[in-house]
Design an enzyme around this catalytic site. Structure first.
Site, PDB file in Angstrom:
ATOM      1  N   LYS A   1     -25.162  66.957 -40.854  1.00  0.00           N
ATOM      2  CA  LYS A   1     -26.044  66.885 -39.644  1.00  0.00           C
ATOM      3  C   LYS A   1     -27.454  67.161 -40.505  1.00  0.00           C
ATOM      4  CE  LYS A   1     -24.466  66.853 -34.802  1.00  0.00           C
ATOM      5  NZ  LYS A   1     -25.430  65.280 -34.208  1.00  0.00           N
TER       6      LYS A   1
ATOM      7  N   GLU B   1     -15.924  66.145 -37.512  1.00  0.00           N
ATOM      8  CA  GLU B   1     -15.593  65.017 -37.004  1.00  0.00           C
ATOM      9  C   GLU B   1     -15.681  63.633 -37.660  1.00  0.00           C
ATOM     10  OE1 GLU B   1     -17.295  63.087 -32.542  1.00  0.00           O
ATOM     11  OE2 GLU B   1     -18.482  63.249 -34.279  1.00  0.00           O
TER      12      GLU B   1
ATOM     13  N   GLU C   1     -26.586  49.684 -30.115  1.00  0.00           N
ATOM     14  CA  GLU C   1     -26.793  50.579 -28.601  1.00  0.00           C
ATOM     15  C   GLU C   1     -27.639  51.902 -29.301  1.00  0.00           C
ATOM     16  OE1 GLU C   1     -25.167  53.281 -25.673  1.00  0.00           O
ATOM     17  OE2 GLU C   1     -25.320  53.537 -28.035  1.00  0.00           O
TER      18      GLU C   1
END
Length: 246
Positions: free
Chosen positions: A61, A155, A170
């Protein structure tokens, strides 16, 4: 008397060092889990002559994303707080051909002793309201640094090609509408997710049928090439197999 400016500079330097080291930890954790995935992938290909993984993506991130999450969770802005409470800074996404591959890969990875499983979210068994299907796993990966061992949150997301395509689309739509998507589009997306899941099941069924045909052809070749005692034994094994299939 201490110079406040000097103190601030020292604090800033210390904080910068901590941030740099923290970001390296996440990078090294991804290196560790990627190596594990690559080893399993090569071994599976060698033994089964089949590769369940289409491709693998990793990401750390950005500082901006981390900061937004800190504010969203109302966390103290410290390295320790970020490391303890934000579990998706390091992410790995594994894309599979078929749905059954997802659980096969997860079992192979999570059976390794040095991986600590923190949480599993099965959005395949229990899809999200928008239709999204994927397996999400929060785990801790050991990273060995010069000063000692660290256990870092990673993750892992495992999903099919069809669902990865849907999720990418999406995401673009939600970004375009700044997360305020018209209801008719959310309905369309939900239907598209169902169609993607149906396509996954259909393609896996076709693949399984092709595999059975190949195995049957191979069995016939083995019978033709076998000696009389081998042929007799093979036929008896086949009878037992048919009995248990019934």
């Amino acid at each position: 008397m201490l110079n406040p400016t000097k103190i601030d500079k020292e604090k800033l330097k210390k904080f910068r060092t901590e941030v740099t080291r923290s970001m390296l930890l996440y990078k090294f954790a991804l290196d560790e889990i990627t190596t594990k995935v690559n080893i399993l992938q090569e071994e599976f290909q060698l033994i089964h002559e089949y590769n369940p993984i289409e491709h693998v993506n990793t990401r750390v991130k950005s500082p901006e994303s981390i900061l937004k999450k800190v504010h969203k969770k109302n966390l103290p802005f410290t390295i320790q707080s970020i490391q303890e409470h934000i579990h998706d800074i390091a992410g790995i996404r594994i894309i599979c051909s078929f749905g059954s591959d997802i659980y096969r890969i997860a079992d192979m990875i999570l059976s390794q002793e040095d991986i600590e499983v923190i949480e599993v979210k099965d959005y395949i068994e229990h899809p999200k309201p928008n239709g999204y299907q994927s397996l999400h796993i929060i785990m801790k990966i050991p990273v060995f640094m010069t000063y000692g061992e660290e256990h870092v949150f990673v993750e892992m997301q495992i999903r099919t090609i069809a669902m990865d395509f849907w999720a990418s689309l999406e995401h673009k739509i939600y970004y375009k509408y700044n997360k305020k998507v018209p209801s008719y589009l959310t309905d369309e997306l939900r239907e598209a997710a169902k169609a993607a899941a149906h396509l996954d099941r259909k393609m896996e069924k076709i693949n399984n049928e092709i595999t059975l045909i190949k195995e049957a052809d191979l069995d016939e070749e083995m019978v033709e090439e076998a000696s009389d005692p081998e042929r007799l034994l093979f036929n008896e094994i086949k009878k037992v197999g048919l009995h248990y299939k019934q």
